[in-house]
Design a protein around this motif. Structure first.
Motif, PDB file in Angstrom:
ATOM      1  N   SER A   1       0.848  -1.190   0.000  1.00 24.72           N
ATOM      2  CA  SER A   1       0.000   0.000   0.000  1.00 24.72           C
ATOM      3  C   SER A   1       0.884   1.240   0.000  1.00 24.72           C
ATOM      4  CB  SER A   1      -0.910   0.000   1.231  1.00 24.72           C
ATOM      5  OG  SER A   1      -0.127  -0.047   2.413  1.00 24.72           O
ATOM      6  N   ALA A   2       0.273   2.375  -0.266  1.00 31.41           N
ATOM      7  CA  ALA A   2       1.012   3.639  -0.271  1.00 31.41           C
ATOM      8  C   ALA A   2       1.640   3.878   1.103  1.00 31.41           C
ATOM      9  CB  ALA A   2       0.074   4.785  -0.633  1.00 31.41           C
ATOM     10  N   ASP A   3       2.805   4.557   1.112  1.00 31.75           N
ATOM     11  CA  ASP A   3       3.574   4.903   2.309  1.00 31.75           C
ATOM     12  C   ASP A   3       4.356   3.718   2.883  1.00 31.75           C
ATOM     13  OD1 ASP A   3       2.614   7.533   2.192  1.00 31.75           O
ATOM     14  OD2 ASP A   3       0.843   7.006   3.366  1.00 31.75           O
ATOM     15  N   THR A   4       4.344   2.584   2.188  1.00 31.38           N
ATOM     16  CA  THR A   4       5.156   1.450   2.628  1.00 31.38           C
ATOM     17  C   THR A   4       6.623   1.714   2.276  1.00 31.38           C
ATOM     18  OG1 THR A   4       3.344  -0.117   2.285  1.00 31.38           O
ATOM     19  CG2 THR A   4       5.583  -1.023   2.364  1.00 31.38           C
ATOM     20  N   VAL A   5       7.528   1.574   3.275  1.00 33.28           N
ATOM     21  CA  VAL A   5       8.958   1.755   3.027  1.00 33.28           C
ATOM     22  C   VAL A   5       9.460   0.554   2.232  1.00 33.28           C
ATOM     23  CG1 VAL A   5      11.248   1.998   4.055  1.00 33.28           C
ATOM     24  CG2 VAL A   5       9.273   3.128   5.106  1.00 33.28           C
TER      25      VAL A   5
ATOM     26  N   ALA B   1       9.818   5.420   0.496  1.00 33.89           N
ATOM     27  CA  ALA B   1       8.483   4.826   0.601  1.00 33.89           C
ATOM     28  C   ALA B   1       7.732   4.950  -0.718  1.00 33.89           C
ATOM     29  CB  ALA B   1       7.694   5.494   1.722  1.00 33.89           C
TER      30      ALA B   1
ATOM     31  N   THR C   1       4.436   5.657  -3.034  1.00 31.33           N
ATOM     32  CA  THR C   1       3.377   6.658  -2.955  1.00 31.33           C
ATOM     33  C   THR C   1       2.049   6.133  -3.491  1.00 31.33           C
ATOM     34  OG1 THR C   1       3.959   7.564  -5.118  1.00 31.33           O
ATOM     35  CG2 THR C   1       5.053   8.522  -3.191  1.00 31.33           C
ATOM     36  N   THR C   2       2.025   4.877  -3.933  1.00 31.11           N
ATOM     37  CA  THR C   2       0.809   4.323  -4.505  1.00 31.11           C
ATOM     38  C   THR C   2       0.643   2.863  -4.112  1.00 31.11           C
ATOM     39  OG1 THR C   2      -0.421   3.990  -6.580  1.00 31.11           O
ATOM     40  CG2 THR C   2       1.948   3.601  -6.640  1.00 31.11           C
ATOM     41  N   ASP C   3      -0.581   2.377  -4.159  1.00 32.30           N
ATOM     42  CA  ASP C   3      -0.843   0.956  -3.946  1.00 32.30           C
ATOM     43  C   ASP C   3      -0.454   0.180  -5.195  1.00 32.30           C
ATOM     44  OD1 ASP C   3      -1.956   1.833  -1.614  1.00 32.30           O
ATOM     45  OD2 ASP C   3      -4.033   1.622  -2.279  1.00 32.30           O
TER      46      ASP C   3
END
Length: 414
Positions: free
Chosen positions: A106-110, A233, A235-237
């Motif tokens: 998902s978005a924001d995943t490092v 990280a 920015t998108t799924d």
């Protein structure tokens, strides 16, 4: 005689006997057949004369008006949104990849971690500079404090001189002498205070400058510390595609994030470019299953994707191609091949079917054995004549009208 008699008896036994025709009957029979022959010859002659007298019906070629065939383009399914992470040397070395191949994220995943050893060395040097700047600030502060102390001492001396001046007897010679001496001291103290104000101002500026240098260096230090370890990280799924070679090769993405929504990419030549527009409805057929789904054109590039070099052997090499994208009504598998059917809402007719008279255009519409002279409007679009007014789908028109063809004339069509 005996043989004839036996034959006669045989015929009687079978139930019939052939009697020869009389001469009179033969004459009547011949006359009837003669009359029949004369009537047949007369009838044939009559119809032949009638055909020669009647004018022949002209014959023409006819075509049925229909919409132009759909344009067909080859396309390939791709992710609508693709986020790529390339090796960034300024961040140091890739110390860790935190996702696996084909992992849904998902978005924001490092997804990546960098470790920068060079920045660590720089921080050590910056710390030494920072210590020196902190010492400079302390020194500047002490210097400023000393200037204020000196100013206060001078002011105290001024106040003491003023007190002696005021207490001296102005009427006696001794008092006047004291007053003159104290007045001179007060003038000196006032001058000294004025000068000290300038010294204080300079000391304050030095302290402000030292504080600014210290603040800037402190901020740089914090920024540098943040660069020692850098987390990257998404920015998108989407689905992560990992390529370990990208850890050291800046031309290959370390990680790709393929968005869940898909798009179909295709090319259109300059000859068909005018038929495409954004928000245009199309039909998509998958080649692996012949499944058909709806789609919508979302983007048509205004710049050519590729243009061949001039002077090449084939004329086709000079054709410009433009990329366009189609959004399918449902998400498809990345990489699937498909064909895109783009409707061409044009009624096309042969150029030779059009008659031009006094700046007006006409065609002959065929129906039930006769033709009607029909005014039309048409446009020449890249060598193709398109009817914009006057005809409808399924109309039949004469494709090779002659100059003597008239409105309402009876014709035959091929």
């Amino acid at each position: 005689m005996k043989r004839d008699k036996l034959k006669e008896e045989h015929d009687i036994k079978k139930g019939f006997k052939m009697n020869p025709l009389s001469k009179k009957k033969r004459i009547i029979f011949s006359a009837v057949w003669g009359v029949i022959a004369i009537l047949a010859i007369s009838t044939a002659f009559f119809f032949k004369q009638k055909q020669q007298q009647e004018p022949a019906v002209a014959s023409y070629d006819a075509v049925t008006i229909k919409k132009a065939d759909d344009l067909i383009f080859n396309g390939s399914v791709a992710a609508q949104n693709v986020e790529e992470f390339y090796f960034d040397q300024t961040k140091g070395e890739v110390s860790d990849i935190l996702v696996t191949n084909n992992q849904e994220i998902s978005a924001d995943t490092v997804v990546l971690v960098y470790q920068n050893e060079t920045v660590q060395d720089q921080i050590t040097e910056q710390q030494q500079t920072l210590d020196k700047l902190a010492l400079a600030v302390n020194n500047a502060q002490e210097n400023l404090d000393n200037t204020y102390t000196k100013k206060q001492n001078i002011r105290n001396s001024l106040n003491e001189a003023l007190s002696i001046f005021n207490n001296a007897d102005a009427d006696s010679m001794e008092g006047q002498t004291i007053r003159q001496e104290e007045q001179a001291k007060m003038d000196q103290y006032k001058e000294a205070i004025y000068s000290q104000e300038e010294v204080i101002s300079q000391a304050q500026q030095a302290l402000d400058s030292a504080n600014l240098d210290l603040s800037t260096s402190t901020q740089n230090m914090e920024l540098a510390k943040n660069k020692i370890t850098t987390n990257v990280a998404a920015t998108t799924d989407g689905t992560a595609i990992v390529e370990p070679k990208g850890k050291t090769n800046a031309s290959v993405p370390v990680i790709k994030i393929l968005g869940k929504d898909t798009i179909i990419k295709a090319l259109v030549s300059e000859y068909d470019y005018r038929h495409l527009a954004t928000d245009q409805a199309v039909e998509i057929q998958l080649l692996n299953s012949n499944k058909k789904i709806a789609g919508t054109i979302t983007e048509v590039s205004i710049l050519p994707e590729s243009t061949a070099t001039e002077g090449t052997a084939t004329a086709q090499s000079n054709v410009a191609n433009y990329s366009f994208k189609v959004k399918p009504s449902e998400n498809l598998q990345y990489g699937y091949s498909c064909q895109i059917y783009v409707p061409v809402n044009e009624l096309r007719i042969p150029e030779k079917a059009i008659l031009n008279e006094e700046d007006k255009q006409y065609v002959f519409v065929y129906s039930k054995g006769t033709v009607k002279k029909q005014p039309i409007l048409s446009e020449n679009r890249d060598g193709v004549f398109v009817v914009t007014e006057g005809l409808k789908e399924k109309d039949r028109i004469i494709s090779n009208p002659s100059q003597d063809l008239k409105d309402g004339q009876e014709v035959m069509v091929n």
